[in-house]
Enzyme design. Structure first.
Site, mmCIF file in Angstrom:
data_model
loop_
_atom_site.group_PDB
_atom_site.id
_atom_site.type_symbol
_atom_site.label_atom_id
_atom_site.label_comp_id
_atom_site.label_asym_id
_atom_site.label_seq_id
_atom_site.Cartn_x
_atom_site.Cartn_y
_atom_site.Cartn_z
ATOM 1 C CG LEU A 87 -1.909 1.168 1.305
ATOM 2 C CD1 LEU A 87 -2.846 1.202 0.112
ATOM 3 C CD2 LEU A 87 -2.725 1.104 2.602
ATOM 4 C CD GLU A 147 20.072 12.299 11.235
ATOM 5 O OE1 GLU A 147 19.233 11.393 11.103
ATOM 6 O OE2 GLU A 147 19.952 13.217 12.069
ATOM 7 N N GLY A 155 17.879 17.706 11.806
ATOM 8 C CA GLY A 155 18.936 16.700 11.674
ATOM 9 C C GLY A 155 19.018 16.024 10.326
ATOM 10 C CG HIS A 197 4.866 15.208 9.329
ATOM 11 N ND1 HIS A 197 5.155 16.073 10.364
ATOM 12 C CD2 HIS A 197 5.528 14.061 9.605
ATOM 13 C CE1 HIS A 197 5.951 15.456 11.228
ATOM 14 N NE2 HIS A 197 6.189 14.245 10.797
ATOM 15 C CG HIS A 206 12.977 17.163 17.657
ATOM 16 N ND1 HIS A 206 12.347 18.342 17.340
ATOM 17 C CD2 HIS A 206 12.306 16.188 16.998
ATOM 18 C CE1 HIS A 206 11.331 18.085 16.519
ATOM 19 N NE2 HIS A 206 11.282 16.795 16.311
ATOM 20 C CD GLU A 214 6.852 16.888 14.816
ATOM 21 O OE1 GLU A 214 6.339 16.903 13.689
ATOM 22 O OE2 GLU A 214 6.943 15.891 15.522
ATOM 23 C CB CYS A 234 9.842 16.709 12.229
ATOM 24 S SG CYS A 234 10.186 15.094 12.998
ATOM 25 C CG ASN A 267 6.136 5.541 16.332
ATOM 26 O OD1 ASN A 267 6.071 6.760 16.404
ATOM 27 N ND2 ASN A 267 6.903 4.937 15.452
ATOM 28 C CB CYS A 323 6.369 1.578 7.042
ATOM 29 S SG CYS A 323 4.811 1.392 6.169
#
Length: 756
Positions: free
Chosen positions: A18, A485, A433, A695, A642, A666, A727, A114, A517
């Site tokens: 999905l 990163e 980050g 997001h 954070h 956030e 974020c 989460n 995910c």
């Protein structure tokens, strides 16, 4: 006849099908019909998995393209005005992700998990209008496959209770309207079959509710349960006990109550109420939130204890909550240590556990294969208890003998030294980050892990990414830089791979939000750090610029909360082991010249217990372990942290106690109301409120950001404020990121010029 029940099932697909089709659609590489077709195939597959596992009560409407709370807003017609000119999938995804003209709805954590949900927006003017198409079609879809499902719905009280009032009106003013809309839905459902079971999820009932909310329960469920005689209503709660609500619900005409006996042990106190009411008890005894194999002996003892009060004919055996919160199946885990794998059960394996525990409890005849599985379960659980993989005596002794558990310098002294050392003034710009994880970076890591390229080839690509990342940040004028990163697959998994006591999977993905995910590590044994984990990459990035580069670490509480954690010792003990490992890394970073270090505690708040009576203990050990993790830092080492999606009013004193020098939070989707509590308590440390929402793919304008910064300055003084996105930027595309950050830096420059 065996009676077993699954609260809900994962929907992302066993190989994230999905996710992939959604992202293809969002990238304009396919039509929505492709998404619809794949979704129908997934539903069919998931229903059949449960049918083959002999699950008696299988759900429909637990599937979602993005989120079930968002689906409920669509179902009830609770559409914010800014989206009212949109229709169908364009409307749906704009509410979730935003578009060029509409800001996305707020997103926050689903209780202490989460998983994220899209927060409904309610005002006095909100109207409700039934849109039942999805629910009716999915039920018929399953029926055509020969599967008669129960229909899952978010309960009216939970839906409104988790909503955001956009005009400060009471969201519960709409309770009758929502109930009436649900009654219309139940009348439609009643025409589908001779008898239909409807599950109303009311997890809000496990929280400490005031008398006003409790007073709504009886009239709501009296009304719903009396709507149609051929509908049986189940009210499910999970993640904690719901004794206050249960005491009321047993006096309504509902058919059954679903209670969590894994995370809500106090639900035992409600058994007498249920027994006397003759309601069916759906007993959640298979853990829907963790991945350890059930101990059949323990589960049967738990059920027998329940059966001392509730007759067996009044009992149904269930998962503790939806299996959405665990990975799909173990069948793809070929590389996992065989011993550790023998201790695990994912969603599909839990279906089989449910069936076998139920068969034993209801004294049904077992075949040879089932008898063998039960024997193996006993052996695997005993072997796990005694495995030498679990215990590290050296680290246990080191923790016991620790002398320094926190920094000794006070913030007022530290910040003077740090401001002079780093030479910054106010509205300092930085990022959280991570930068975009490009297909090339992912492929590079994948090829290195598969031994398809050499270490030199791998590191060459990582360094090139860091070079480009540093160059871009310098070009646009960011004040404090990050290395981006590129070497990290995930902010928890990356560290776990270098710590003893962690195991990793190939395909144990769990939905976090929408198509996002995560693949949580498995903490199976004592945690220990043998070697530095980040030092070389941060040193390399710092060598490429004269500006400050932040070291980036994940904090002990977040590593804990975003992992599947061993259940043979307390969570606080596991966090203590992780904290010591992070403290060693902080020390190595500062000794290597990295003097600004961010220890992310993105998941600090989500680990909070849902009941007030349990919060103090969690807050105490969570703070102690954060402080231990930065205890090695010197006075001129500035510690950042954070936090994600946090309502801070109830934990502001806890945040103060963490004693970080700078906290970024956030706030982009939730407005500056979160900041006011920092002003009210005279919070002294520095703060980086996120000024734009990462997001959403939407790029905010310079003007929007200027206005956002001005709004921040109305709440807090400029000297206390840092400016950053809300974020990390890992999930975004480079074009969005570059333009958004350019706009952010330009907005700060406009503000500063206006003050001169």
């Amino acid at each position: 006849m065996q009676k077993n029940y699954v609260i809900g099932f994962p929907r992302i697909g066993e190989k994230r099908e999905l996710k992939k089709v959604l992202e293809k659609y969002w990238a304009n590489q396919s039509d929505f019909s492709e998404v619809e077709y794949l979704a129908s195939q997934l539903r069919k597959r998931h229903w059949n998995y449960q049918k083959d596992a002999k699950v008696d009560f299988i759900s429909s409407n637990d599937f979602s393209y993005y989120d079930n709370m968002l689906d409920t807003s669509i179902l009830l017609g609770a559409i914010p005005k800014r989206f009212e000119n949109l229709k169908n999938e364009e409307l749906y995804f704009a509410m979730a992700r935003g578009n060029e003209t509409c800001v996305a709805m707020e997103m926050t954590k689903w209780f202490n998990t989460n998983y994220h949900y899209i927060v409904p927006e309610i005002s006095k003017e909100t109207t409700f209008k039934l849109n039942s198409k999805k629910i009716i079609e999915e039920y018929k879809e399953a029926r055509e496959l020969g599967i008669k499902t129960k229909i899952n719905l978010i309960g009216a009280i939970t839906y409104l209770g988790l909503s955001k009032s956009v005009d400060n009106s009471d969201v519960y003013l709409h309770i009758n309207s929502v109930v009436n809309t649900y009654k219309d839905l139940l009348l439609e459902i009643s025409k589908l079959d001779e008898q239909v079971i409807v599950q109303f999820d009311e997890p809000l009932f496990v929280k400490d509710l005031d008398s006003k909310v409790l007073s709504l329960i009886k009239p709501v469920y009296d009304a719903l349960a009396n709507t149609a005689s051929n509908i049986k209503i189940v009210v499910t709660t999970y993640f904690e006990h719901s004794n206050e609500a249960t005491k009321i619900l047993v006096n309504t005409p509902i058919w059954a109550l679903g209670l969590d006996f894994i995370y809500g042990a106090k639900n035992f106190e409600s058994l007498e109420y249920i027994k006397n009411s003759n309601k069916i008890l759906i007993a959640g005894i298979i853990d829907g939130r963790n991945i350890w194999k059930s101990n059949f002996k323990d589960k049967l003892q738990l059920l027998e204890k329940i059966a001392l009060t509730i007759p067996k004919e009044q009992l149904i055996v269930s998962t503790s909550c939806s299996l959405l919160h665990v990975p799909f199946s173990l069948k793809y885990e070929d590389n996992l240590d065989k011993e550790i794998k023998s201790w695990l059960a994912f969603a599909c394996e839990k279906l089989n556990e449910l069936a076998l525990v139920g068969k034993q409890f209801f004294d049904l005849k077992l075949n040879l294969e089932e008898t063998s599985t039960i024997k193996r379960n006993f052996e695997d659980n005993n072997q796990r208890k005694t495995s030498p993989k679990i215990h590290n005596i050296q680290i246990q002794k080191e923790l016991k003998n620790l002398k320094i558990l926190e920094r000794t310098d006070k913030f007022e002294d530290r910040i003077k030294v740090q401001r002079e050392f780093f030479n910054y003034d106010y509205l300092t710009t930085t990022t959280i980050g991570s930068f975009p994880q490009t297909p090339e970076i992912r492929e590079n890591r994948k090829n290195f892990k598969a031994n398809l390229i050499s270490k030199d080839e791998y590191e060459k690509e990582i360094k090139k990414y860091i070079d480009d990342c540093i160059s871009f940040q310098e070009e646009i004028g960011l004040d404090v830089l990050v290395h981006g990163e590129p070497e990290r697959n995930d902010m928890v998994e990356y560290f776990g791979e270098m710590l003893d006591g962690f195991a990793f999977t190939q395909n144990a993905w769990v939905q976090s939000y929408g198509s996002r995910c995560v693949k949580p590590p498995l903490i199976y044994g004592d945690v220990n750090r043998e070697n530095p984990m980040t030092v070389e990459w941060i040193k390399y990035a710092q060598s490429k610029t004269s500006k400050v580069v932040k070291g980036m670490l994940t904090g002990p509480v977040t590593i804990l909360n975003w992992s599947f954690v061993r259940d043979d010792i307390s969570r606080s003990e596991v966090a203590h082991q992780i904290a010591l490992a992070i403290a060693k890394e902080v020390n190595d970073l500062q000794n290597a010249g990295i003097k600004m270090i961010q220890v992310d505690e993105a998941a600090f708040k989500e680990g909070y217990p849902l009941r007030i009576e349990n919060m103090k203990d969690y807050a105490q050990w969570a703070v102690e372990n954060f402080r231990l993790s930065v205890s090695t830092s010197k006075i001129d080492t500035q510690i950042h942290t954070h936090m994600c999606y946090s309502e801070f009013n109830d934990i502001i004193k806890t945040i103060e106690a963490m004693d970080a020098d700078v906290i970024s939070i956030e706030t982009a989707r939730s407005g500056n109301r979160l900041l006011r509590i920092f002003k009210e308590v005279a919070y002294k440390q520095e703060i980086g409120p996120g000024i734009y929402d990462i997001h959403s793919p939407r790029v905010p304008s310079i003007e929007e950001m200027v206005n956002q910064i001005k709004a921040l300055l109305e709440v807090l003084p400029k000297e206390q404020l840092w400016i950053n996105p809300d974020c990390g930027l890992k999930t975004r595309k480079w074009p969005e990121v570059k333009q958004s950050l350019k706009n952010m830096v330009e907005a700060v420059q406009i503000i500063k010029k206006g003050e001169k």
